[in-house]
Scaffold this motif. Structure first.
Motif, PDB file in Angstrom:
ATOM      1  N   ILE A   1      68.880  39.420  61.730  1.00  0.00           N
ATOM      2  CA  ILE A   1      69.127  40.430  60.907  1.00  0.00           C
ATOM      3  C   ILE A   1      68.655  39.363  59.704  1.00  0.00           C
ATOM      4  O   ILE A   1      69.840  38.576  59.173  1.00  0.00           O
ATOM      5  CB  ILE A   1      69.896  41.333  60.218  1.00  0.00           C
ATOM      6  CG1 ILE A   1      70.172  42.443  61.601  1.00  0.00           C
ATOM      7  CG2 ILE A   1      70.099  42.202  58.987  1.00  0.00           C
ATOM      8  CD1 ILE A   1      71.234  43.485  61.479  1.00  0.00           C
TER       9      ILE A   1
ATOM     10  N   GLY B   1      72.018  51.104  54.020  1.00  0.00           N
ATOM     11  CA  GLY B   1      71.457  49.454  54.636  1.00  0.00           C
ATOM     12  C   GLY B   1      73.238  48.930  55.123  1.00  0.00           C
ATOM     13  O   GLY B   1      72.438  48.163  55.984  1.00  0.00           O
ATOM     14  N   HIS B   2      73.844  48.883  54.800  1.00  0.00           N
ATOM     15  CA  HIS B   2      75.668  48.171  55.504  1.00  0.00           C
ATOM     16  C   HIS B   2      75.947  48.732  56.497  1.00  0.00           C
ATOM     17  O   HIS B   2      76.494  48.305  58.120  1.00  0.00           O
ATOM     18  CB  HIS B   2      76.803  47.527  54.433  1.00  0.00           C
ATOM     19  CG  HIS B   2      77.419  49.111  54.999  1.00  0.00           C
ATOM     20  ND1 HIS B   2      77.415  49.840  53.548  1.00  0.00           N
ATOM     21  CD2 HIS B   2      78.733  49.229  55.114  1.00  0.00           C
ATOM     22  CE1 HIS B   2      78.718  50.806  54.126  1.00  0.00           C
ATOM     23  NE2 HIS B   2      79.576  50.283  54.814  1.00  0.00           N
TER      24      HIS B   2
ATOM     25  N   GLY C   1      69.127  40.010  55.708  1.00  0.00           N
ATOM     26  CA  GLY C   1      69.370  41.024  54.620  1.00  0.00           C
ATOM     27  C   GLY C   1      68.822  40.727  53.045  1.00  0.00           C
ATOM     28  O   GLY C   1      69.043  39.330  52.375  1.00  0.00           O
TER      29      GLY C   1
ATOM     30  N   ILE D   1      65.781  43.968  56.517  1.00  0.00           N
ATOM     31  CA  ILE D   1      65.826  44.892  56.041  1.00  0.00           C
ATOM     32  C   ILE D   1      66.196  44.896  54.759  1.00  0.00           C
ATOM     33  O   ILE D   1      67.309  43.967  54.119  1.00  0.00           O
ATOM     34  CB  ILE D   1      67.990  46.040  56.218  1.00  0.00           C
ATOM     35  CG1 ILE D   1      67.959  45.857  58.643  1.00  0.00           C
ATOM     36  CG2 ILE D   1      68.070  46.704  56.001  1.00  0.00           C
ATOM     37  CD1 ILE D   1      68.900  46.469  58.525  1.00  0.00           C
TER      38      ILE D   1
ATOM     39  N   ALA E   1      69.986  45.624  52.238  1.00  0.00           N
ATOM     40  CA  ALA E   1      71.469  46.187  53.014  1.00  0.00           C
ATOM     41  C   ALA E   1      73.098  45.560  52.381  1.00  0.00           C
ATOM     42  O   ALA E   1      73.572  45.615  53.213  1.00  0.00           O
ATOM     43  CB  ALA E   1      70.665  44.698  54.061  1.00  0.00           C
TER      44      ALA E   1
ATOM     45  N   VAL F   1      73.237  47.641  58.850  1.00  0.00           N
ATOM     46  CA  VAL F   1      73.547  46.372  59.694  1.00  0.00           C
ATOM     47  C   VAL F   1      74.464  46.008  60.691  1.00  0.00           C
ATOM     48  O   VAL F   1      74.898  45.289  62.151  1.00  0.00           O
ATOM     49  CB  VAL F   1      73.879  45.226  58.992  1.00  0.00           C
ATOM     50  CG1 VAL F   1      73.901  43.782  59.247  1.00  0.00           C
ATOM     51  CG2 VAL F   1      72.680  44.951  57.209  1.00  0.00           C
TER      52      VAL F   1
ATOM     53  N   HIS G   1      71.693  36.662  54.237  1.00  0.00           N
ATOM     54  CA  HIS G   1      72.137  37.228  53.450  1.00  0.00           C
ATOM     55  C   HIS G   1      70.845  36.489  52.763  1.00  0.00           C
ATOM     56  O   HIS G   1      71.159  35.088  52.218  1.00  0.00           O
ATOM     57  CB  HIS G   1      72.646  38.031  52.049  1.00  0.00           C
ATOM     58  CG  HIS G   1      72.583  38.460  51.445  1.00  0.00           C
ATOM     59  ND1 HIS G   1      71.800  39.190  51.045  1.00  0.00           N
ATOM     60  CD2 HIS G   1      72.756  37.464  49.906  1.00  0.00           C
ATOM     61  CE1 HIS G   1      72.086  39.180  49.294  1.00  0.00           C
ATOM     62  NE2 HIS G   1      71.673  38.238  49.051  1.00  0.00           N
TER      63      HIS G   1
ATOM     64  N   ASP H   1      68.231  41.967  49.418  1.00  0.00           N
ATOM     65  CA  ASP H   1      69.517  42.824  48.202  1.00  0.00           C
ATOM     66  C   ASP H   1      69.243  42.262  47.195  1.00  0.00           C
ATOM     67  O   ASP H   1      69.649  41.222  46.641  1.00  0.00           O
ATOM     68  CB  ASP H   1      70.734  43.943  48.193  1.00  0.00           C
ATOM     69  CG  ASP H   1      71.378  45.300  47.986  1.00  0.00           C
ATOM     70  OD1 ASP H   1      70.935  44.887  46.868  1.00  0.00           O
ATOM     71  OD2 ASP H   1      71.285  45.747  49.116  1.00  0.00           O
TER      72      ASP H   1
END
Length: 352
Positions: A31, A16-17, A33, A8, A11, A20, A61, A35
């Motif tokens: 996932i 986006g969040h 993410g 994503i 994210a 998630v 992340h 960003d």
């Protein structure tokens, strides 16, 4: 549903969040993410929903600015990805009017870079491009006038809309040229908890609390406010999970890109919306110990002075309805809960 790994973009952003959170609560998917954590992205959104960006069993992340091409090492790190949900974008019309090139870089170049990244993923099943109603341009200020269907011709009227339309063309081109399975989803005005404070609903909540004047886009004679369909971010997330489960595009010819409109169940003009927010704030603020100054607004003919602002957009949602999807939470309930949450968490009214 088969277990998947979804990449994503954006994210840590507002929508986006919520995506998630919805996926983690309702599936067993992993996932990743990514960003760039620009002005609109914040890891605090993820922390606020009890997701540690760096120590979570199903969420990882990665910091990556998709305005730059992905290198081979990053692509190797993403080898498990089966789906790309490209939500990351510059999305504020005012900012696009002031600085259109930053929107070209994020929404056109960035989308192309993500498509190139997707080409290199060995388990790639689907690329989902998250788009907007604004690609079609405005419709008349008459609620009886139907919304745009999925196959309508694009006619963007501001730099933001033009860059999202351009992104759609790149998605179609990559699907046709390289055989990447792609779909496009278009949404209307999205709201919910932890939205960036520059957006209309947080701005109105602040106005009701402080008495600051909030501008409301209107016709040149300032008698009719602009109209929008509003939809909560979790309803948008639910629609995407519905599509991933149903996969209605299966069986289409290779290179064909199907699109889907995700539409809220109710259209309101922005003055009506502001007055609804004021009513909710007056009802709910005392429980949070907050004083209410009352709504102060000014009807403003923005379109004449800044033609990129359009008074009404509308999408036809019959395709998703025919597939069996409808928003699980209604507009007024979602709005009231968002106002209540904002009053209980006032830091998000002033901090991104």
């Amino acid at each position: 549903m088969t277990k998947r790994t979804i990449l994503i973009t954006g994210a840590a952003g507002f929508v986006g969040h919520h995506m998630v959170e919805h996926i983690l609560k309702n599936t067993d998917f992993n996932i990743i993410g990514i960003d760039s954590l620009s002005y609109s992205g914040s890891l605090d959104r993820l922390r606020d929903i009890q997701i540690d960006p760096f120590h979570h069993p199903r969420f990882t992340h990665m910091g990556y600015d998709f305005r730059q091409p992905a290198g081979p090492n990053l692509i190797r790190e993403l080898a498990s990805v089966t789906h790309v949900l490209h939500m990351g974008a510059e999305s504020h019309v005012d900012r696009s009017i002031a600085d259109p090139m930053s929107f070209v870089m994020a929404n056109v170049v960035g989308t192309t870079n993500m498509l190139e990244l997707a080409r290199g993923l060995p388990q790639m099943e689907l690329f989902i491009y998250f788009s907007t109603d604004e690609v079609f341009g405005p419709v008349p200020l008459d609620p009886a006038y139907p919304g745009h269907q999925e196959t309508a011709v694009h006619s963007p009227k501001n730099p933001y809309a033009a860059t999202k339309s351009s992104g759609e063309q790149m998605v179609t081109a990559f699907a046709n040229t390289y055989g990447i399975p792609c779909i496009i989803t278009r949404q209307m005005n999205i709201f919910g908890e932890r939205q960036h404070p520059e957006k209309f609903i947080p701005k109105v909540i602040r106005s009701v609390l402080s008495g600051a004047v909030v501008p409301i886009h209107a016709t040149p004679d300032k008698t009719q406010a602009g109209m929008r369909h509003y939809i909560h971010a979790r309803n948008v997330a639910d629609a995407h999970m519905f599509l991933l489960e149903k996969r209605p595009w299966i069986g289409n010819a290779c290179g064909h890109v199907e699109s889907y409109h995700i539409v809220g169940e109710r259209e309101v003009d922005n003055l009506q919306l502001a007055l609804m927010i004021e009513r909710f704030v007056r009802d709910l603020a005392p429980a949070s110990g907050l004083k209410v100054a009352g709504l102060c607004y000014e009807m403003v003919d923005f379109h004449s002075s800044r033609p990129g602002h359009d008074l009404r957009y509308a999408l036809d949602g019959r395709k998703m309805k025919a597939l069996g999807w409808q928003p699980p939470k209604n507009f007024e309930e979602s709005l009231k809960k968002t106002v209540q949450w904002s009053l209980e968490n006032p830091g998000w009214l002033s901090n991104p």
